[in-house]
Motif scaffolding. Structure first.
Motif, short mmCIF file in Angstrom:
data_model
loop_
_atom_site.label_atom_id
_atom_site.label_comp_id
_atom_site.label_asym_id
_atom_site.label_seq_id
_atom_site.Cartn_x
_atom_site.Cartn_y
_atom_site.Cartn_z
N VAL A 190 0.83 -1.20 0.00
CA VAL A 190 0.00 0.00 0.00
C VAL A 190 0.87 1.25 0.00
O VAL A 190 0.59 2.22 -0.68
CB VAL A 190 -0.95 -0.01 1.22
N THR A 243 -1.33 -6.29 -3.49
CA THR A 243 -2.34 -5.31 -3.10
C THR A 243 -3.27 -5.02 -4.27
O THR A 243 -2.81 -4.82 -5.40
CB THR A 243 -1.67 -4.01 -2.63
N VAL A 283 -7.21 -3.01 -5.41
CA VAL A 283 -8.19 -1.99 -5.06
C VAL A 283 -9.49 -2.28 -5.80
O VAL A 283 -9.48 -2.60 -6.99
CB VAL A 283 -7.68 -0.58 -5.44
N THR A 327 -8.85 -0.93 -0.37
CA THR A 327 -7.52 -1.42 -0.72
C THR A 327 -7.26 -2.65 0.13
O THR A 327 -7.34 -2.60 1.35
CB THR A 327 -6.45 -0.35 -0.44
#
Length: 140
Positions: free
Chosen positions: A95, A108, A110, A120
């Motif tokens: 992040v 990661t 989103v 996220t």
């Protein structure tokens, strides 16, 4: 995770050996048939999830706040994709713009809804580790 695989493999071998010893070759065929059925069920479930995800734009979700409420630590990536019914927009390894040493190995993604809210989500080895809801700025 590796222990689960080994325990499962040992249980399958033990069941097959017990079936062979007790009932012979027909029982081994029945155990093999049950294993194939189990694998086909999981494969079908995976394909259904991916077909639904392919029909929606990447990184979209109907309601980011509801997704945030339904997430739980340790949940699999496949379950998350099933809940959102779309693939997440990949944002890289972590992040933060400069990942900390403990952040290595994180994937990661989103998901954003129509109002601009986004979630996220970070996974490590396919398991959900952390997530963060970002609310869109309102004009009032």
């Amino acid at each position: 995770m590796k222990t689960k695989i080994w325990i499962s493999a040992l249980l399958i071998l033990a069941a097959t050996g017990f079936a062979w010893h007790t009932w012979g070759g027909a029982a081994v065929a029945a155990v093999a048939g049950a294993l194939v059925m189990w694998l086909l069920l999981h494969y079908t479930r995976l394909m259904k999830i991916m077909q639904r995800a392919a029909q929606r734009p990447i990184g979209t979700v109907s309601n980011a706040v509801m997704l945030n409420a339904r997430l739980a630590q340790g949940q699999t990536l496949m379950k998350t994709i099933g809940m959102t019914q779309s693939l997440g927009q990949s944002v890289g390894q972590s992040v933060a713009s400069t990942p900390a040493p403990s952040d290595t190995g994180f994937e990661t993604f989103v998901w954003t809804d129509a109002s601009g809210d986004s979630v996220t989500v970070s996974f490590k080895r396919g398991k959900l580790q952390r997530w963060h809801l970002t609310r869109a700025q309102s004009g009032t």
